[in-house]
Scaffold this active site. Sequence first.
Site, short mmCIF file in Angstrom:
data_model
loop_
_atom_site.label_atom_id
_atom_site.label_comp_id
_atom_site.label_asym_id
_atom_site.label_seq_id
_atom_site.Cartn_x
_atom_site.Cartn_y
_atom_site.Cartn_z
N HIS A 204 19.68 1.91 -14.81
CA HIS A 204 19.46 3.35 -14.84
C HIS A 204 18.10 3.70 -14.24
CE1 HIS A 204 22.46 2.91 -18.27
NE2 HIS A 204 23.10 3.31 -17.19
N GLU A 207 14.88 8.49 -9.27
CA GLU A 207 14.36 8.05 -7.98
C GLU A 207 14.08 9.23 -7.06
OE1 GLU A 207 16.22 4.43 -6.02
OE2 GLU A 207 16.86 5.99 -4.61
N PRO A 376 24.50 5.83 -4.98
CA PRO A 376 23.23 5.10 -4.95
C PRO A 376 23.43 3.70 -4.39
CG PRO A 376 24.01 5.39 -7.23
CD PRO A 376 25.00 6.06 -6.35
N MET A 379 17.16 0.13 -5.23
CA MET A 379 15.80 0.66 -5.14
C MET A 379 15.10 0.30 -3.83
SD MET A 379 13.89 -1.72 -7.90
CE MET A 379 14.08 -3.49 -7.94
N SER A 383 20.60 5.22 -0.06
CA SER A 383 21.71 5.77 -0.83
C SER A 383 22.38 6.82 0.05
CB SER A 383 21.18 6.40 -2.13
OG SER A 383 20.55 5.43 -2.93
N HIS A 402 31.27 4.19 -6.38
CA HIS A 402 30.18 4.82 -7.16
C HIS A 402 28.81 4.23 -6.85
CE1 HIS A 402 29.72 1.22 -9.51
NE2 HIS A 402 29.02 1.80 -10.46
P1 5GP Z 1 26.14 1.17 -12.22
O1 5GP Z 1 26.57 2.50 -12.67
O2 5GP Z 1 27.31 0.33 -11.86
O3 5GP Z 1 25.19 0.50 -13.13
O4 5GP Z 1 25.28 1.41 -10.91
C1 5GP Z 1 25.71 2.18 -9.85
C2 5GP Z 1 25.06 1.75 -8.57
O5 5GP Z 1 23.69 2.15 -8.55
C3 5GP Z 1 24.98 0.27 -8.34
O6 5GP Z 1 26.20 -0.23 -7.86
C4 5GP Z 1 23.87 0.16 -7.30
O7 5GP Z 1 24.41 0.18 -6.00
C5 5GP Z 1 23.04 1.41 -7.53
N1 5GP Z 1 21.66 1.18 -7.99
C6 5GP Z 1 21.22 0.35 -8.97
N2 5GP Z 1 19.88 0.46 -9.12
C7 5GP Z 1 19.46 1.39 -8.21
C8 5GP Z 1 18.19 1.98 -7.87
O8 5GP Z 1 17.15 1.68 -8.44
N3 5GP Z 1 18.18 2.93 -6.89
C9 5GP Z 1 19.31 3.32 -6.24
N4 5GP Z 1 19.23 4.27 -5.30
N5 5GP Z 1 20.51 2.77 -6.52
C10 5GP Z 1 20.59 1.83 -7.50
MN MN Z 2 25.29 3.33 -17.14
MN MN Z 3 26.34 4.08 -13.80
#
Ligand code: 5GP
Ligand code: MN
Ligand code: MN
Length: 479
Positions: A204, A207, A376, A379, A383, A402
Site C-alpha cells: 500500500h 505516491e 499502478p 515505485m 503507472s 489492476h
Molecule cells: P496489490 O493490490 O495486488 O497489492 O497491488 C497492485 C499493484 O500495485 C501491484 O501489482 C503493483 O504492480 C503495484 N504497486 C505495488 N507497489 C507500488 C508502488 O509503490 N507504486 C506503484 N505505482 N505501484 C505499486
Molecule cells: Mn490491499
Molecule cells: Mn490492492
Amino acid sequence: AKEHIIKLEDYFWEIPKSFRADMLVPAQILAFEELLDDIIEDRSLNQLVNVATLPGIKKAALVMPDVHEGYGFPIGGVAATSHPDGVISPGGIGYDINCGVRLLRSELQLEDIREQLGPLSKELYEQIPSGMGQGGNIRLSLEELDQVLSQGAAWAIENNYGIEEDLKFTENKGKMEFSDEQFVSVMAKNRGSDQLGTIGSGNHFVEVDYVSEIYDQEVARAFGLEKGQIVVLIHTGSRGLGHQVATDYIRKMMSAMADYDIKLRDRELACVPFNSEEGQEYFKAMCAAANYAWCNRQIITWEVRKAWENVFGKKGGFLKVLYDVAHNIAKIEEHTIAGKEQKVIVHRKGATRAFGPGSRELPEAYRDFGQPVIIPGSMGTCSYVLAGSHRSKEITFGSCCHGAGRRLSRREAKRQVNAPNLKEELQERGIHIKAGSFRGIAEEAPVAYKDVNMVVETVHTSGVAKKVAKLNPVAVIKG
Ligand code: 5GP
Ligand code: MN
Ligand code: MN
C-alpha cells in the site's frame, strides 16, 4: 502445462473444459505470450482451473495479464456466478476487501514542485499514518463506525473530510447499497475502530507522480490530465476490518459448505450459494467493509490535501479526485451471456472494473469516454491511466488488470534486493522514498513485479481498456 492451452488471439488463451472433468466452464487467460511463460511458472493457472468448477459459474473463469497465485483464487482473477443461485466465495474477493486505487489530479506541473519533493515526502509521511496494524488519528465510537459501514465515503464528506464532488468521481459513489453492519463481527469492528485514514503496510502506498506521456488527447482532456502535470495515487483498502470480515466468513463457509453439498478440490475456495443465509450475511458484511475502504481512501485524500497545503500554501491549488476504483470486490451486474442479459455476481480479485463508453455507472463528465482504469506499476517504474472500452463487456465481464502483478514472492524479493542500495538508486533517479522499513522496500522492489508496460500493452491491444496516460513517480510513501 502449455500444451493444454489453446490460442484464441495473440493476447487471449483458453484451457478448454475438457481439460478436467470437473470444469463447468473453460479457463481463459488475457496475456501476451511473453507473459504467459511466466504465468505457467506458479500455481495460478491451477487455481484458475479450480475456479472453473465453482457451482453456478458462467461463461469462463478468467485471469488478467497481471495474474499471480493467491489465496484459493489467483490474484488478477475474474469469475461471474449466476445470481442469485450461484455461489459467492470470499477467496474470489480477497482478504483486503475493496482494496483499490484513487487518483488525485493537481494544478501543478513537475517543475513547480521539483525543488520541494523532499519536504513534500516528509510532510506526506507525517500526515498519513502507515505501517502494519498502525492506527491513525481518528478514533471512532461503535456508533460512528456503524455509520461509516453503512454510508461509506459519504460519512467522510459529512464530517468535513472532503467535498461532495469527490463522491461523484468514486466508483459506486463510494457506497455499496447492500451493506449491513450487523453482520460485521465485534472483532472486525475493533480492528477497524482506529484505522481510518491509514494506508497499512507493504504494497500500500501514497505516491506523487507526473504525467510523462499522453496517448489519447481527447480522453486525457476529459479526465483533466495533461503532460507534466502532478498527480497523486492512493492505494489501500479496508485494513484490519476487511481482513477480519474475510477471516470470519471463510471459516464459517468452510463448515457450512457441506450443508449445500459443495465439494471443492481446494478448501481455500470456500463458498456458499449467494442466496443462502451465510451467503447473504457475507455479502452484506463485504459491502460494509467495502464502504469502510472507500471512507478510508476519502480520509487519506483529506490528509494528502492537508500535507499539500502545508507545503505549497494557496499556490498549491486544489487536488481533485480523478477517480477511485475498487480492485477486490464482488458486485451484482448485468452482462450478456450467450446473447442474453443476465444478472451475475462478478468476483474481481486484483481486477479493476473497466466499463466502456455509455455506461450509466460513469460520472457524466466521463460517460462518452469510458471509465478511468488506474494501473499502478511499482515505485521505480511507471503507472498508467486507461479508459475502459467496449471489448471488456464482451470478454472479461467488464474488467481489466489492476497492476503489474507480482513476479517474485516477498521472500524471494528480500533475498535478491539490497534495500539501502535500491533506495539510493531511486533517489538518484529523482524518486524520493519514505518507508517504515527496509524490508518493505525490498519486498516491493521493482524487480518483484512484472513488466507493467507489457501488461498494459496486452489490455490495450485486446481492447478491454485503452491507454490514456503514463505516470512516473517522484515521491513514494510506503506502508
Ligand atoms: P496489490 O493490490 O495486488 O497489492 O497491488 C497492485 C499493484 O500495485 C501491484 O501489482 C503493483 O504492480 C503495484 N504497486 C505495488 N507497489 C507500488 C508502488 O509503490 N507504486 C506503484 N505505482 N505501484 C505499486
Ligand atoms: Mn490491499
Ligand atoms: Mn490492492
